[in-house]
Design an enzyme around this catalytic site. Structure first.
Site, PDB file in Angstrom:
ATOM      1  N   GLU A   1       0.833  -1.215   0.000  1.00 52.78           N
ATOM      2  CA  GLU A   1       0.000   0.000   0.000  1.00 52.78           C
ATOM      3  C   GLU A   1       0.864   1.260   0.000  1.00 52.78           C
ATOM      4  OE1 GLU A   1      -3.499   0.007   2.562  1.00 52.78           O
ATOM      5  OE2 GLU A   1      -3.121   2.122   3.028  1.00 52.78           O
TER       6      GLU A   1
ATOM      7  N   ARG B   1       0.622  34.111 -18.480  1.00 48.49           N
ATOM      8  CA  ARG B   1       0.301  35.213 -17.572  1.00 48.49           C
ATOM      9  C   ARG B   1       1.416  36.274 -17.604  1.00 48.49           C
ATOM     10  NH1 ARG B   1      -3.374  38.324 -14.982  1.00 48.49           N
ATOM     11  NH2 ARG B   1      -2.660  38.977 -12.926  1.00 48.49           N
TER      12      ARG B   1
ATOM     13  N   GLN C   1      12.541  34.572 -11.826  1.00 50.38           N
ATOM     14  CA  GLN C   1      13.162  33.359 -11.291  1.00 50.38           C
ATOM     15  C   GLN C   1      12.398  32.806 -10.078  1.00 50.38           C
ATOM     16  OE1 GLN C   1      17.353  33.581 -10.130  1.00 50.38           O
ATOM     17  NE2 GLN C   1      17.798  32.551 -12.063  1.00 50.38           N
TER      18      GLN C   1
END
Ligand code: FAD
Length: 381
Positions: free
Chosen positions: A244, A270, A281
Site C-alpha cells: 500500500e 500570464r 526566477q
C-alpha cells in the site's frame, strides 16, 4: 533495474490518461462539494481493467507486471481530476484484494478475487480504531472463538470505502493478553449480521472516496473467513502496508505531472510588469522544483514496483516512497496555488481542491512521522 515495458504494456500510461480524459470527465467540483462516492466513475475505471491488471489470470486478472498497474494508475491520475476516485480504487486493490492474494486460502481467492478484480465487489480495510491509530497493536476489537467461528466485537474508524464496501478486511485480537501475537485478520461481508455502518464521515479532501465508521456487534464469522493464521495479523498488516505504501500514490505521479503542465502553461501566458511571470526566477524556480520532485518521486516508486516484481523485500523503500511522494504532492499543490496567484485560491479553478486532496496523503497508510521513524529504525537507529 530495467523499466522497459512489454510491447503490449508500453502504451498503458497514455491509454489510461486518454481514458481518464474522455470517460472520467465528471463535474468533480460538484462531486467534491457533495462528498459523493463516484459510482459511475468506479464502474468505468473497473471496466477499463485497472483493478485486475496485476492479479493472476485464474482469478480473473490480466497477470501483467506491477509496473503496468503503476503505469495505468499514473495515467488515471494524469487524465482524471477525481483524486478521490483513484484513492478509492487503490484502497480496494492494495488493502483488500492484495492481502487476499498474499495469504488467502484457495477458496477465499476463488470466492473473492474475480469480483474484486472486476470491481463488482468494492473492498475496504479496517484497522484504525479510536484508541489505535499509528499504534495499530493497541487495537481493542476482539475476535472470540465460538464453535466453528469467531465473534467480532469492536469499533473501526476512518474506513475508506466503508459505506459502499461489499467486503472488509477487519483486524481484531483473539486474545488481548497475547498483545501483538493476538492480532488476526478476518474477511467480513456486507450484510453479515452484527456488522453495522455507524456513520459516513465527511472529510477535508478526497471527498469522492467515501469514508465510514463501522461497529462490529456480535458479528459472527466462520473460520473459513479468517484471513491468514490466527495471530498472524501483524505480519500480514506489515506485508500489505508494504504494497500500500509503495503503490497507493502511483496516481499522484500523474496528478503532479498534470499540475506541472498547467503551471508551465500559466507561467508562459500570464504577464505582469510587461513580462511573462515565468521570466521571474522566483516563479520558474518553483516549476523546476516541481519537476525535480516529480522525477525523484517517480524514480522511487518505479524502483519499489520493480523490486516487488523481482520478489524482493522492500519495506524501507515502501516507507521512502510513501514519505516522499506524499510530501512532494502536497508541496506541488501549494506551489501551484502560489504560481496562480488569486486564481489559485478560487474554488472554481480546482487547485484548492487538489491541495485538500493531497494533504490526506501525509496521514493515511501511516503518517509522514511514522514513515520517518520506520526508516530510521530500518537504518539501525
Ligand atoms: C484519508 C484517510 C484515509 C484513511 N483510510 C483508512 C482505512 O481505509 N483503513 C484504516 O484502518 N485506517 C484508515 N485511515 C486512518 C489512518 O491510517 C490513521 O489516521 C493514521 O494511521 C494515523 O492515526 P491517527 O489518526 O490515530 O493519528 P495518531 O496516531 O493519534 O497520531 C497523531 C499525531 O502523532 C504523531 N505520532 C504518533 N505516533 C508517533 C510516533 N511514534 N512518532 C512520531 N510521531 C507520532 C502522528 O504522526 C500524528 O502527527 C485513513 C486516514 C485518512 C486521513
Amino acid at each position: 533495474m530495467d523499466f522497459a515495458w512489454a510491447p503490449e504494456d508500453a502504451r498503458m500510461k497514455s491509454d489510461a490518461a486518454a481514458f481518464g480524459r474522455e470517460r472520467l470527465a465528471f463535474d468533480v467540483g460538484a462531486l467534491d462539494r457533495d462528498g459523493t462516492f463516484n459510482h459511475e466513475g468506479w464502474r468505468r475505471a473497473a471496466e477499463f481493467g485497472v483493478l485486475g491488471l496485476s492479479l493472476p489470470r485464474r482469478y480473473g486478472g490480466a497477470e501483467r507486471p506491477l509496473l503496468t498497474t503503476v503505469q495505468a494508475m499514473e495515467g488515471l491520475g494524469l487524465g482524471c481530476t477525481d483524486n478521490g476516485l483513484w484513492f478509492a480504487l487503490g484502497a480496494h486493490l492494495w488493502a483488500c484484494a492484495w492481502p487476499i492474494l498474499l495469504v488467502g486460502t484457495e477458496e477465499q481467492k476463488e470466492r473473492y478475487l474475480p469480483s474484486l478484480a472486476r470491481g463488482v465487489r468494492v473492498g475496504s480495510h479496517a484497522m484504525t480504531e479510536p484508541e489505535a491509530g499509528s499504534d495499530v497493536a493497541a487495537l481493542r476489537t476482539t475476535a472470540t472463538r465460538r464453535g466453528a467461528g469467531y465473534v467480532l466485537q469492536g469499533r473501526k474508524i476512518f474506513v475508506t470505502n466503508g459505506p459502499v464496501a461489499d467486503l472488509t478486511v477487519v483486524f481484531a485480537t483473539v486474545d488481548p493478553a497475547r498483545g501483538r501475537e493476538g492480532l488476526t485478520a478476518f474477511l467480513v461481508e456486507r450484510g453479515q449480521p452484527g456488522l453495522h455502518l455507524e456513520r459516513t464521515v465527511s472529510k477535508m479532501g478526497l471527498r469522492t472516496a467515501s469514508m465510514g465508521e463501522l461497529r462490529l456487534d456480535g458479528c459472527e464469522v466462520p473460520v473459513s473467513q479468517r484471513l491468514g493464521e490466527e495471530g498472524a495479523g501483524l505480519p500480514l498488516f506489515a506485508q500489505l502496508m508494504e504494497y500500500e505504501r509503495g503503490l497507493i500514490l502511483a496516481p499522484a505521479l500523474g496528478v503532479m505531472e498534470r499540475i506541472l503542465e498547467r503551471c508551465v502553461r500559466h507561467a508562459r501566458e500570464r504577464r505582469q510588469f510587461e513580462r511573462r511571470i515565468g521570466d521571474f526566477q522566483a516563479v520558474s524556480t518553483k516549476l523546476v522544483e516541481m519537476r525535480l520532485r516529480l522525477e525523484t518521486a517517480r524514480g522511487l516508486l518505479y524502483r519499489f514496483a520493480w523490486l516487488k516484481q523481482q520478489g524482493r523485500s522492500a519495506m524501507l523503500e515502501a516507507s521512502l516512497v510513501k514519505l516522499h511522494v506524499s510530501e512532494a504532492w502536497v508541496q506541488t499543490c501549494l506551489d501551484a496555488m502560489q504560481v496562480h496567484g488569486g486564481q489559485g485560491y478560487l474554488t472554481e479553478t480546482g487547485l484548492e481542491r487538489e491541495a485538500r486532496d493531497a494533504l490526506g496523503s501525509r496521514i493515511f497508510s501511516g503518517t509522514s512521522e511514522i514513515q520517518r521513524d520506520l526508516v530510521a529504525r530500518m537504518m539501525g537507529l
